[in-house]
Every structure is written in C-alpha cells, then in structure tokens.
Scaffold this active site. Structure first.
Site, short mmCIF file in Angstrom:
data_model
loop_
_atom_site.label_atom_id
_atom_site.label_comp_id
_atom_site.label_asym_id
_atom_site.label_seq_id
_atom_site.Cartn_x
_atom_site.Cartn_y
_atom_site.Cartn_z
CD GLU A 236 -0.44 -5.62 5.96
OE1 GLU A 236 -0.78 -4.44 6.14
OE2 GLU A 236 -0.25 -6.09 4.82
CB CYS B 248 -1.00 -0.04 1.15
SG CYS B 248 -2.37 1.12 0.93
CG HIS C 139 -3.11 -3.08 3.90
ND1 HIS C 139 -2.11 -2.53 4.66
CD2 HIS C 139 -3.73 -2.04 3.29
CE1 HIS C 139 -2.13 -1.21 4.52
NE2 HIS C 139 -3.10 -0.90 3.69
#
Length: 191
Positions: free
Chosen positions: A176, A81, A174
């Site tokens: 994660e 990002c 994202h």
C-alpha cells in the site's frame, strides 16, 4: 449494482494508505474500530503496524472473536505485515497476546531484523499474474511453514512472503505504500 464495502482495521498502522487505494478503485471504505463497523463490511484489511498493539485493541474491543466468526463464514480478510502475524495460527519471536489464528501457517516476527534493515524489493506473484510489484519490507515477518490447505503465492529469496487459505490472504510486506492497486483489486475479487 451494490458497491463493495471494504473495512480497514483502524486502531493503528497504514490505514490512510489502504483507504486511498480502495477509494481510487471505487470502493466504499469503512474504518473499523467496533463490532458494528465490522458488520457493515464485505471484506477486511488488517494493516501493517505493531502486532502487539493491534492484538490488544482487537481483544479489548471484542473484534477478535467477530473477525474469526466472519472469516469462517467466508468474509475475505487480508493481513499485511503485522496483519499477517495476527492471522497466523503460530507465531515465533517475541511473545504477543492471543492472535486471530485464521491461516494454518507459522510466522516469524521481525525476520529480516530491525527497522534499520527494512528494504524495498521488486516481487512477482505468478499465480496472480502480477510482476514488478514494488513492496516495502518494514521489520517484516516471514512465513516459515504452511499447512496443507494453504497456497504459497509469492517468495523472495526462497522465503514465503504471501500465502492464501480460502478467502484469507497474508502478505509479509506493504504493497500500500506505492500507488499500486493490484493486490487491493485481488482482495475485491474475493468478495
């Protein structure tokens, strides 16, 4: 056998989320705020957050120059990002301070709109044999153009969301935020 040490740029952003996944994979994790801490790393993650803020910290700490130097010598770097924005050679949208300019691509900031337009999407990355990856797009950028040496690894509705040049990887989303280790495993494989 030596364990890989993966650094996470730790000025701002999703540091804890990346740290959790890397430790789950058995990596040594190094938070990076100084040049010395970066020197301990075999690879680096530049997490999502606010690109202008991260850029100012990079510049003020002198890490920007050292990251560029290490990347040119082959250290894998993955920007998610805001990290993807910082890795781009060209950035469209609101002006940000100087960025790293590591990947030959043009990125448009906040391409999907404001925080209210953020969303999750199931994506596939065929070249990495990854399917059903649930990715968060939070005030996400889009990669609008890539240079000849850049591989486009994933798209969403025809928009480029993942690209790679050598050992440098950029994702506009994202990964994660879910307990999915596959892209972190890919970064480790580049070391």
């Amino acid at each position: 056998m030596k364990k890989n040490t993966v650094g996470i740029l730790a000025f701002q952003g999703d540091v804890v989320e990346h740290d959790r996944i890397l430790r789950q994979l058995g990596c040594n994790v190094q938070t990076v705020r100084t040049v010395h801490e970066l020197q301990l790393c075999d690879a680096l993650i530049i997490p999502g957050g606010e690109s202008t803020t991260i850029s100012l910290f990079l510049q003020n700490s002198g890490l920007d120059k050292v990251i560029i130097e290490r990347a040119k010598k082959g250290m894998p770097v993955w920007g998610t990002c805001a990290g993807a924005i910082l890795m781009a050679k060209r950035v469209k949208g609101n002006i940000i301070p100087p960025h790293l300019g590591l990947i030959d691509m043009t990125v448009a900031r906040n391409a999907y709109g404001t925080q209210a337009e953020s969303f999750y999407a199931e994506i596939s990355i065929p070249k990495l044999k990854i399917t059903n990856l649930r990715a968060a797009f939070i005030r996400a950028p889009v990669i609008e153009q890539t240079g000849a040496g850049v591989k486009v690894l994933a798209r969403l509705n025809e928009k480029i969301i993942m690209a790679q040049e050598g050992r440098l990887v950029a994702t506009t989303f994202h990964p994660e935020l879910r307990n999915d280790t596959r892209l972190h495993e890919y970064l480790i494989s580049l070391i």
